[in-house]
Design a protein around this motif. Structure first.
Motif, PDB file in Angstrom:
ATOM      1  N   THR A  98      48.436  32.791  48.672  1.00 21.16           N
ATOM      2  CA  THR A  98      48.976  34.049  48.144  1.00 21.16           C
ATOM      3  C   THR A  98      49.214  33.992  46.633  1.00 21.16           C
ATOM      4  OG1 THR A  98      51.285  33.466  48.627  1.00 21.16           O
ATOM      5  CG2 THR A  98      50.073  34.692  50.334  1.00 21.16           C
ATOM      6  N   MET A  99      49.272  32.802  46.076  1.00 20.76           N
ATOM      7  CA  MET A  99      49.480  32.681  44.636  1.00 20.76           C
ATOM      8  C   MET A  99      48.183  32.878  43.850  1.00 20.76           C
ATOM      9  SD  MET A  99      52.589  30.080  44.241  1.00 20.76           S
ATOM     10  CE  MET A  99      52.667  30.552  42.548  1.00 20.76           C
ATOM     11  N   ASP A 100      47.040  32.553  44.452  1.00 24.31           N
ATOM     12  CA  ASP A 100      45.747  32.776  43.806  1.00 24.31           C
ATOM     13  C   ASP A 100      44.648  32.631  44.859  1.00 24.31           C
ATOM     14  OD1 ASP A 100      43.457  32.957  42.243  1.00 24.31           O
ATOM     15  OD2 ASP A 100      44.258  31.676  40.651  1.00 24.31           O
ATOM     16  N   PRO A 101      44.381  33.697  45.599  1.00 21.36           N
ATOM     17  CA  PRO A 101      43.420  33.616  46.708  1.00 21.36           C
ATOM     18  C   PRO A 101      42.036  33.102  46.309  1.00 21.36           C
ATOM     19  CG  PRO A 101      44.655  35.652  46.843  1.00 21.36           C
ATOM     20  CD  PRO A 101      45.006  35.020  45.526  1.00 21.36           C
ATOM     21  N   LYS A 102      41.493  33.581  45.217  1.00 28.77           N
ATOM     22  CA  LYS A 102      40.150  33.178  44.805  1.00 28.77           C
ATOM     23  C   LYS A 102      40.106  31.685  44.464  1.00 28.77           C
ATOM     24  CE  LYS A 102      36.499  34.297  41.516  1.00 28.77           C
ATOM     25  NZ  LYS A 102      36.117  35.167  40.385  1.00 28.77           N
ATOM     26  N   ALA A 103      41.049  31.215  43.671  1.00 28.24           N
ATOM     27  CA  ALA A 103      41.089  29.797  43.300  1.00 28.24           C
ATOM     28  C   ALA A 103      41.329  28.918  44.526  1.00 28.24           C
ATOM     29  CB  ALA A 103      42.161  29.554  42.249  1.00 28.24           C
ATOM     30  N   PHE A 104      42.207  29.371  45.421  1.00 27.78           N
ATOM     31  CA  PHE A 104      42.490  28.617  46.637  1.00 27.78           C
ATOM     32  C   PHE A 104      41.219  28.446  47.461  1.00 27.78           C
ATOM     33  CE2 PHE A 104      43.510  28.444  51.141  1.00 27.78           C
ATOM     34  CZ  PHE A 104      44.443  27.424  51.202  1.00 27.78           C
ATOM     35  N   LEU A 105      40.489  29.538  47.664  1.00 32.95           N
ATOM     36  CA  LEU A 105      39.265  29.467  48.463  1.00 32.95           C
ATOM     37  C   LEU A 105      38.191  28.628  47.773  1.00 32.95           C
ATOM     38  CD1 LEU A 105      39.094  33.102  49.862  1.00 32.95           C
ATOM     39  CD2 LEU A 105      39.654  30.995  51.120  1.00 32.95           C
ATOM     40  N   ALA A 106      38.103  28.726  46.461  1.00 33.32           N
ATOM     41  CA  ALA A 106      37.131  27.904  45.724  1.00 33.32           C
ATOM     42  C   ALA A 106      37.434  26.428  45.932  1.00 33.32           C
ATOM     43  CB  ALA A 106      37.154  28.258  44.246  1.00 33.32           C
ATOM     44  N   GLU A 107      38.697  26.076  45.908  1.00 29.68           N
ATOM     45  CA  GLU A 107      39.071  24.682  46.132  1.00 29.68           C
ATOM     46  C   GLU A 107      38.773  24.263  47.562  1.00 29.68           C
ATOM     47  OE1 GLU A 107      42.899  21.726  45.715  1.00 29.68           O
ATOM     48  OE2 GLU A 107      42.859  23.580  44.567  1.00 29.68           O
ATOM     49  N   ASN A 116      38.662  38.936  49.067  1.00 31.05           N
ATOM     50  CA  ASN A 116      38.939  40.368  49.143  1.00 31.05           C
ATOM     51  C   ASN A 116      40.375  40.668  48.749  1.00 31.05           C
ATOM     52  OD1 ASN A 116      36.337  40.723  50.029  1.00 31.05           O
ATOM     53  ND2 ASN A 116      36.880  41.089  52.161  1.00 31.05           N
ATOM     54  N   MET A 117      41.229  39.654  48.792  1.00 30.37           N
ATOM     55  CA  MET A 117      42.633  39.848  48.414  1.00 30.37           C
ATOM     56  C   MET A 117      42.774  39.589  46.921  1.00 30.37           C
ATOM     57  SD  MET A 117      46.064  38.370  50.143  1.00 30.37           S
ATOM     58  CE  MET A 117      47.141  37.476  49.044  1.00 30.37           C
ATOM     59  N   THR A 118      43.127  40.612  46.190  1.00 31.82           N
ATOM     60  CA  THR A 118      43.265  40.470  44.738  1.00 31.82           C
ATOM     61  C   THR A 118      44.713  40.310  44.302  1.00 31.82           C
ATOM     62  OG1 THR A 118      43.288  42.866  44.474  1.00 31.82           O
ATOM     63  CG2 THR A 118      41.151  41.764  44.268  1.00 31.82           C
ATOM     64  N   PHE A 119      45.664  40.701  45.143  1.00 29.93           N
ATOM     65  CA  PHE A 119      47.085  40.591  44.815  1.00 29.93           C
ATOM     66  C   PHE A 119      47.492  39.126  44.783  1.00 29.93           C
ATOM     67  CE2 PHE A 119      51.545  40.311  46.024  1.00 29.93           C
ATOM     68  CZ  PHE A 119      52.110  41.141  45.071  1.00 29.93           C
ATOM     69  N   LYS A 120      48.388  38.787  43.864  1.00 30.70           N
ATOM     70  CA  LYS A 120      48.900  37.422  43.752  1.00 30.70           C
ATOM     71  C   LYS A 120      50.424  37.463  43.650  1.00 30.70           C
ATOM     72  CE  LYS A 120      44.969  35.930  40.952  1.00 30.70           C
ATOM     73  NZ  LYS A 120      44.583  35.370  39.649  1.00 30.70           N
ATOM     74  N   LEU A 121      51.071  36.597  44.403  1.00 31.10           N
ATOM     75  CA  LEU A 121      52.503  36.382  44.199  1.00 31.10           C
ATOM     76  C   LEU A 121      52.616  35.441  43.010  1.00 31.10           C
ATOM     77  CD1 LEU A 121      53.722  35.996  47.879  1.00 31.10           C
ATOM     78  CD2 LEU A 121      54.223  37.881  46.320  1.00 31.10           C
ATOM     79  N   ARG A 122      53.500  35.725  42.103  1.00 25.58           N
ATOM     80  CA  ARG A 122      53.562  34.995  40.832  1.00 25.58           C
ATOM     81  C   ARG A 122      54.479  33.775  40.845  1.00 25.58           C
ATOM     82  NH1 ARG A 122      49.097  36.574  38.340  1.00 25.58           N
ATOM     83  NH2 ARG A 122      48.924  38.821  38.357  1.00 25.58           N
ATOM     84  N   LYS A 123      55.331  33.661  41.836  1.00 25.75           N
ATOM     85  CA  LYS A 123      56.306  32.567  41.825  1.00 25.75           C
ATOM     86  C   LYS A 123      56.189  31.738  43.099  1.00 25.75           C
ATOM     87  CE  LYS A 123      59.600  35.339  39.205  1.00 25.75           C
ATOM     88  NZ  LYS A 123      60.893  35.994  39.227  1.00 25.75           N
ATOM     89  N   ASP A 124      56.281  30.402  42.946  1.00 22.21           N
ATOM     90  CA  ASP A 124      56.256  29.496  44.096  1.00 22.21           C
ATOM     91  C   ASP A 124      57.301  29.893  45.124  1.00 22.21           C
ATOM     92  OD1 ASP A 124      54.273  27.959  42.929  1.00 22.21           O
ATOM     93  OD2 ASP A 124      55.658  26.434  42.179  1.00 22.21           O
TER      94      ASP A 124
END
Length: 160
Positions: A98-107, A116-124
């Motif tokens: 939820t903090m960075d869906p694209k980066a998480f999936l790339a990893e 498809n999820m573009t929203f990001k929660l900004r805080k741990d």
């Protein structure tokens, strides 16, 4: 598999304190940001959290293989691939996603990815609280004999 386990270890190391202090009530408040796209509806049809249908129903997400909610068919290819690769949502992995869906999936996939999820929660803390809140709404699925081996090490997902 190595990527999933190393990701899980890194997430746990970096967010251990956040999860030790995760606050379900605060997570419910932060989930209001998520309601634009997601609802939480139990298998009997009881609406636990009213929300949108752009994203999948998040009831029972903890312990579910990424990209497999039966009532949702719009998952992105990267999320489905991560799920097929063994990604099963834990609170920690969901928070990281939820903090960075694209980066998480790339990893998770070891290369480029789309989400498809573009929203990001900004805080741990917010991410940990939302994950704890969602975990509190539904028990993790029960594993049958032979199922779930390796999942305890931190495999997980969903395109939200």
């Amino acid at each position: 598999m190595k990527i999933i386990l190393s990701t899980a270890a890194a997430v746990l190391a970096l967010s251990g304190a956040a999860f030790a202090e995760a606050d379900i009530e605060k997570g419910e408040k932060v989930f209001k940001k998520c309601k634009a796209c997601h609802a939480v509806i139990d298998p009997e049809g009881e609406v636990l959290m009213k929300g949108g249908k752009t994203g999948p129903n998040l009831y029972g997400i903890i312990g579910r293989q990424a990209g497999t909610a039966e009532d949702f068919g719009k998952y992105g290819d990267s999320l489905v691939a991560a799920g097929e690769g063994g990604l099963v949502w834990t609170e920690e992995l969901l928070a990281a996603y939820t903090m960075d869906p694209k980066a998480f999936l790339a990893e998770q996939l070891g290369g480029s990815a789309k989400s498809n999820m573009t929203f990001k929660l900004r805080k741990d803390e917010e991410a940990a609280n939302v994950a704890a809140f969602l975990a509190s709404l539904a028990p993790a699925p029960e594993m049958t004999d032979g199922e779930g081996e390796g999942e305890a090490e931190g495999e997980a997902d969903s395109d939200s």
